[in-house]
Design a protein around this motif. Structure first.
Motif, PDB file in Angstrom:
ATOM      1  N   ASP A   1       6.201 -36.992  27.917  1.00 30.51           N
ATOM      2  CA  ASP A   1       6.154 -37.678  29.101  1.00 30.51           C
ATOM      3  C   ASP A   1       7.998 -37.652  29.117  1.00 30.51           C
ATOM      4  O   ASP A   1       7.926 -37.277  28.359  1.00 30.51           O
ATOM      5  CB  ASP A   1       5.595 -38.562  29.492  1.00 30.51           C
ATOM      6  N   ASN A   2       8.125 -38.375  30.245  1.00 28.90           N
ATOM      7  CA  ASN A   2       9.649 -39.146  30.202  1.00 28.90           C
ATOM      8  C   ASN A   2      10.200 -40.048  29.432  1.00 28.90           C
ATOM      9  O   ASN A   2      11.347 -39.411  28.708  1.00 28.90           O
ATOM     10  CB  ASN A   2      10.097 -39.284  31.207  1.00 28.90           C
ATOM     11  N   PRO A   3       9.937 -40.916  28.673  1.00 27.54           N
ATOM     12  CA  PRO A   3       9.813 -41.409  27.298  1.00 27.54           C
ATOM     13  C   PRO A   3       9.804 -40.517  26.577  1.00 27.54           C
ATOM     14  O   PRO A   3      10.592 -41.123  25.578  1.00 27.54           O
ATOM     15  CB  PRO A   3       8.484 -42.579  27.619  1.00 27.54           C
TER      16      PRO A   3
ATOM     17  N   ASP B   1      -3.260 -34.120  27.300  1.00 29.43           N
ATOM     18  CA  ASP B   1      -1.968 -33.243  27.928  1.00 29.43           C
ATOM     19  C   ASP B   1      -2.340 -32.002  28.073  1.00 29.43           C
ATOM     20  O   ASP B   1      -2.095 -31.523  29.230  1.00 29.43           O
ATOM     21  CB  ASP B   1      -1.262 -34.222  27.195  1.00 29.43           C
ATOM     22  N   LEU B   2      -4.117 -31.385  28.505  1.00 23.48           N
ATOM     23  CA  LEU B   2      -3.954 -30.049  28.130  1.00 23.48           C
ATOM     24  C   LEU B   2      -3.617 -29.601  28.800  1.00 23.48           C
ATOM     25  O   LEU B   2      -3.438 -28.662  29.999  1.00 23.48           O
ATOM     26  CB  LEU B   2      -5.099 -29.561  26.794  1.00 23.48           C
ATOM     27  N   SER B   3      -4.653 -30.333  30.074  1.00 23.75           N
ATOM     28  CA  SER B   3      -5.065 -30.504  31.620  1.00 23.75           C
ATOM     29  C   SER B   3      -3.823 -30.418  32.383  1.00 23.75           C
ATOM     30  O   SER B   3      -3.380 -29.472  33.152  1.00 23.75           O
ATOM     31  CB  SER B   3      -5.921 -31.743  32.315  1.00 23.75           C
TER      32      SER B   3
ATOM     33  N   THR C   1      -7.851 -29.125  16.063  1.00 26.82           N
ATOM     34  CA  THR C   1      -7.738 -30.985  15.991  1.00 26.82           C
ATOM     35  C   THR C   1      -8.448 -31.011  17.769  1.00 26.82           C
ATOM     36  O   THR C   1      -8.931 -31.971  17.792  1.00 26.82           O
ATOM     37  CB  THR C   1      -7.231 -30.953  15.493  1.00 26.82           C
ATOM     38  N   LEU C   2      -7.480 -30.805  18.365  1.00 29.48           N
ATOM     39  CA  LEU C   2      -7.714 -31.344  19.546  1.00 29.48           C
ATOM     40  C   LEU C   2      -8.679 -30.816  20.765  1.00 29.48           C
ATOM     41  O   LEU C   2      -9.716 -31.720  21.150  1.00 29.48           O
ATOM     42  CB  LEU C   2      -6.531 -30.870  20.865  1.00 29.48           C
ATOM     43  N   ARG C   3      -9.699 -29.929  19.620  1.00 28.16           N
ATOM     44  CA  ARG C   3     -10.718 -29.191  20.700  1.00 28.16           C
ATOM     45  C   ARG C   3     -11.825 -30.164  20.404  1.00 28.16           C
ATOM     46  O   ARG C   3     -12.680 -30.357  21.173  1.00 28.16           O
ATOM     47  CB  ARG C   3     -10.565 -27.994  20.089  1.00 28.16           C
ATOM     48  N   TYR C   4     -11.910 -30.928  19.109  1.00 29.68           N
ATOM     49  CA  TYR C   4     -12.954 -31.653  18.490  1.00 29.68           C
ATOM     50  C   TYR C   4     -12.778 -33.366  17.955  1.00 29.68           C
ATOM     51  O   TYR C   4     -13.661 -33.678  17.930  1.00 29.68           O
ATOM     52  CB  TYR C   4     -13.824 -30.485  18.279  1.00 29.68           C
ATOM     53  N   CYS C   5     -11.658 -33.530  18.173  1.00 25.95           N
ATOM     54  CA  CYS C   5     -10.976 -34.208  16.941  1.00 25.95           C
ATOM     55  C   CYS C   5     -10.529 -35.670  17.666  1.00 25.95           C
ATOM     56  O   CYS C   5     -10.200 -36.418  17.020  1.00 25.95           O
ATOM     57  CB  CYS C   5     -10.389 -33.655  15.407  1.00 25.95           C
ATOM     58  N   SER C   6     -10.005 -35.189  18.512  1.00 28.58           N
ATOM     59  CA  SER C   6      -8.859 -36.363  19.665  1.00 28.58           C
ATOM     60  C   SER C   6      -9.580 -37.373  19.647  1.00 28.58           C
ATOM     61  O   SER C   6      -9.226 -38.545  20.064  1.00 28.58           O
ATOM     62  CB  SER C   6      -7.839 -35.491  20.074  1.00 28.58           C
TER      63      SER C   6
ATOM     64  N   PRO D   1     -10.186 -33.478  29.094  1.00 28.89           N
ATOM     65  CA  PRO D   1     -10.473 -32.251  29.629  1.00 28.89           C
ATOM     66  C   PRO D   1     -11.988 -31.282  29.194  1.00 28.89           C
ATOM     67  O   PRO D   1     -12.576 -31.796  27.970  1.00 28.89           O
ATOM     68  CB  PRO D   1     -10.010 -30.800  28.995  1.00 28.89           C
ATOM     69  N   THR D   2     -12.436 -31.013  30.239  1.00 29.30           N
ATOM     70  CA  THR D   2     -13.828 -30.351  30.213  1.00 29.30           C
ATOM     71  C   THR D   2     -13.827 -29.174  28.888  1.00 29.30           C
ATOM     72  O   THR D   2     -12.425 -28.920  28.982  1.00 29.30           O
ATOM     73  CB  THR D   2     -14.422 -29.707  31.374  1.00 29.30           C
TER      74      THR D   2
END
Length: 413
Positions: free
Chosen positions: A154-156, A230-232, A256-261, A294-295
């Motif tokens: 994101d911008n920040p 953010d993946l979508s 990790t993002l697929r199942y731990c986040s 996300p799905t």
């Protein structure tokens, strides 16, 4: 005391599965492992772990570009510094771009392996990733004249990186920076972004907003420090700006993002308790598809397109045994250098990683652990009750199973 790893010609046995010499007990774990291979899948030809390696000093015997066989793996990998890792990653990226690859992934630990991503500060990992990606961009720009655009969540985040790494960004020609906020959004998301930017209270952003903009369109988009949510947006960003332009996911820890986040503290404590009973380090069921994330279809239609070109996933394991010392700790890694094969590496006492198995297609997380157990002589008899109690009926994750749902198999290649 560990000795150096010797390479010598080996002939394959007539048996369908060629195995490494097993280590018969935990007290011999310091003994280096001889490289070997196995046919992971019947359709894959057997590959030997006898490729050019890196010595203890960490210098490559030949560069990736200069190897006699670029598709050969490495027998031993021991980079002496992050400079070596960055150089190897940049060389793999240059080769992939020359081959016309569009969707790419680079993954390696941004901080020393003794610091876990769950123990360290998120800012430490984020800042380390920014420094590493700038180093890779600088090298790939020198090698291939690539005009890269680094995309922040994101911008920040973009504004913060612009201030902290202003000098480093200034010395790279043709670099530009952006954020996922550039993606056209709905009325609700636009309103939310305006509220967030208002509360950011940064009144000096005008000096940094347009400082690094390239004259022409970027020839490579790099996404960094993004979360599962953010993946979508990454998918939408690619659809809007980079349909035919190479894109790179840099150290996003996709597994990790697929199942731990989305794991809550309570869920994490429960899973750690279950893992201690089942003697495994894997977490379960907290993945894409849960509320607010996300799905799962995002992996099948989008993430499956990304080819890992430089990949090092290190893991720490433990195994209970019925004799002293009763608990055996061992470390390994899933490793890949494009265009070489996927390799399972066992960590030695000198810090190097020795190849114990390799395949033309990606090992699952469960297969990686099984290869390490096999070469250490700690694997239970196949089909035994002990094997079932340790492994359970589930031997792979959901994204490793549903091959028929994937729009691309590049992430396994």
């Amino acid at each position: 005391m560990a000795t150096s790893l010797h390479h010598h010609p080996r002939s394959f046995s007539s048996s369908p599965l060629h195995r490494c010499p097993s280590i018969l007990g935990p007290h011999l774990m310091a003994t280096p492992i001889s490289p070997c291979s196995r046919p992971l899948r019947p359709s894959i030809l057997r590959i030997r772990c006898t490729g050019g390696g890196r010595g203890e000093a960490g210098a490559a015997s030949t560069s990736i570009d200069g190897r006699s066989d670029p598709k050969a793996g490495v027998a031993v990998y021991k980079p002496k510094s992050y400079e070596v890792l960055v150089t190897d990653a940049a060389e793999c990226l240059a080769m992939a771009l020359r081959d016309g690859r569009l969707r790419l992934e680079i993954e390696f630990p941004p901080l020393p392996s003794s610091i876990s991503s769950y123990k360290g500060s998120s800012d430490e990992f984020g800042d380390a990733n920014i420094q590493l990606v700038l180093a890779v961009v600088r090298k790939i720009q020198e090698k291939a004249g690539v005009q890269a655009r680094i995309v922040f969540p994101d911008n920040p985040e973009k504004r913060r990186a612009s201030k902290l790494f202003k000098t480093a960004i200034d010395i790279i020609d043709g670099i530009s920076i952006g954020s996922l906020d550039e993606v056209p959004g709905t009325a609700f998301s636009t309103f939310f972004r305006s509220i967030r930017n208002t509360l950011d209270f940064d009144f000096d952003d005008d000096a940094y907003e347009d400082r690094w903009q390239s004259n022409g369109p970027p020839s490579l988009y790099i996404f960094i420090n993004c979360t599962a949510q953010d993946l979508s947006l990454i998918e939408k960003y690619v659809e809007n700006f980079a349909v035919s332009t190479p894109t790179l996911l840099f150290n996003l820890e996709l597994d990790t993002l697929r199942y731990c986040s989305s794991v809550s503290i309570v869920w994490l404590m429960l899973m750690l308790f279950v893992n201690s009973i089942n003697d495994t380090n894997q977490l379960y069921s907290a993945d894409l598809g849960l509320f607010g994330f996300p799905t799962k279809d995002l992996h099948y239609r989008f993430l499956s397109q990304f080819l890992p070109i430089f990949y090092i996933r290190t893991r720490e394991y433990s195994k209970t045994v019925p004799v002293a010392p009763y608990i055996v700790n061992y470390n390994g890694a899933l490793f890949r250098q494009y265009p070489g094969p996927w390799q399972v590496m066992l960590k030695q006492t000198d810090g190097s990683y020795a190849c114990v198995a390799e395949s033309a297609s990606r090992f699952t997380l469960g297969e990686t652990k099984e290869e390490l157990l096999r070469v250490l002589g700690l694997q239970e008899d196949q089909g035994s009750s002990l094997e079932f109690l340790r492994r359970g009926y589930k031997k792979s994750t959901w994204w490793e199973e549903q091959i028929d749902l994937e729009s691309s198999s590049d992430w396994r290649s």
